[in-house]
Design a protein around this motif. Structure first.
Motif, PDB file in Angstrom:
ATOM      1  N   ASP A   2       0.619  -1.181  -0.064  1.00  0.00           N
ATOM      2  CA  ASP A   2       0.135   0.056  -0.068  1.00  0.00           C
ATOM      3  C   ASP A   2       0.848   1.264   0.009  1.00  0.00           C
ATOM      4  N   VAL A   3       0.170   2.287  -0.057  1.00  0.00           N
ATOM      5  CA  VAL A   3       0.917   3.745  -0.385  1.00  0.00           C
ATOM      6  C   VAL A   3       1.845   3.908   0.952  1.00  0.00           C
ATOM      7  N   VAL A   4       1.293   3.771   2.200  1.00  0.00           N
ATOM      8  CA  VAL A   4       1.791   4.020   3.364  1.00  0.00           C
ATOM      9  C   VAL A   4       3.121   3.423   3.448  1.00  0.00           C
ATOM     10  N   GLU A   5       2.973   1.989   3.184  1.00  0.00           N
ATOM     11  CA  GLU A   5       4.172   1.048   3.181  1.00  0.00           C
ATOM     12  C   GLU A   5       5.270   1.666   2.239  1.00  0.00           C
ATOM     13  N   LEU A   6       5.108   2.101   0.938  1.00  0.00           N
ATOM     14  CA  LEU A   6       5.605   2.622  -0.054  1.00  0.00           C
ATOM     15  C   LEU A   6       6.592   3.594   0.327  1.00  0.00           C
ATOM     16  N   LYS A   7       5.733   4.709   0.970  1.00  0.00           N
ATOM     17  CA  LYS A   7       6.445   5.875   1.541  1.00  0.00           C
ATOM     18  C   LYS A   7       7.386   5.652   2.629  1.00  0.00           C
ATOM     19  N   LYS A   8       6.894   4.872   3.461  1.00  0.00           N
ATOM     20  CA  LYS A   8       7.879   4.136   4.493  1.00  0.00           C
ATOM     21  C   LYS A   8       9.150   3.754   4.062  1.00  0.00           C
ATOM     22  N   GLY A   9       8.859   2.817   3.037  1.00  0.00           N
ATOM     23  CA  GLY A   9      10.184   2.299   2.498  1.00  0.00           C
ATOM     24  C   GLY A   9      11.066   3.158   1.760  1.00  0.00           C
TER      25      GLY A   9
END
Length: 144
Positions: A2-9
């Protein structure tokens, strides 16, 4: 993912690797054409008309543009490490009153419409999960 995980990564990637890249390339992390006679530790020299407000996704080019053109620059990044380092570089170059950096999402920018005369993004668009929203946000914060 998801987008939240992508941004965190993305933030974690740059938090963990920025120091290594800076040790190799100098105080910037952008690829591009460099004049063979130029100091390669600086960002490429660009020719723009005088600018007063500039915004940089990824934060790396803002100190150079602020210095060269006397602009007031703001930069954003998902990486707290990069934001802190960019502020330190600006201060070391005597640009703390002209250039500032913060952690922010390029898809939901904290700036009002028409805030900047120049919007600059280099090597950050490929990380955006919604390219149309990214471009729309850049257009939104750019002056007409």
């Amino acid at each position: 993912m998801d987008v939240v995980e992508l941004k965190k990564g993305i933030a974690e990637l740059y938090d963990e690797s920025s120091g290594l890249w800076e040790n190799i390339w100098g105080d910037h992390m952008h690829h591009g054409y460099y004049d063979p006679n130029a100091d390669v530790s600086r960002s490429p020299q660009l020719e723009f008309p005088r600018i007063w407000w500039m915004w940089d996704v990824g934060s790396e080019g803002a100190p150079d543009l602020a210095s060269k053109y006397g602009a007031n620059a703001k930069g954003i990044t998902l990486s707290p490490v990069q934001a802190e380092r960019a502020n330190a570089l600006a201060a070391a170059q005597g640009l703390a009153n002209q250039a500032s950096f913060q952690v922010a999402d390029a898809l939901n920018q904290p700036f009002p419409d028409g805030e900047f005369d120049l919007v600059w993004s280099m090597e950050s668009g490929e990380h955006m999960p919604d390219k149309a929203k990214f471009v729309n946000e850049m257009v939104r914060v750019a002056a007409p």
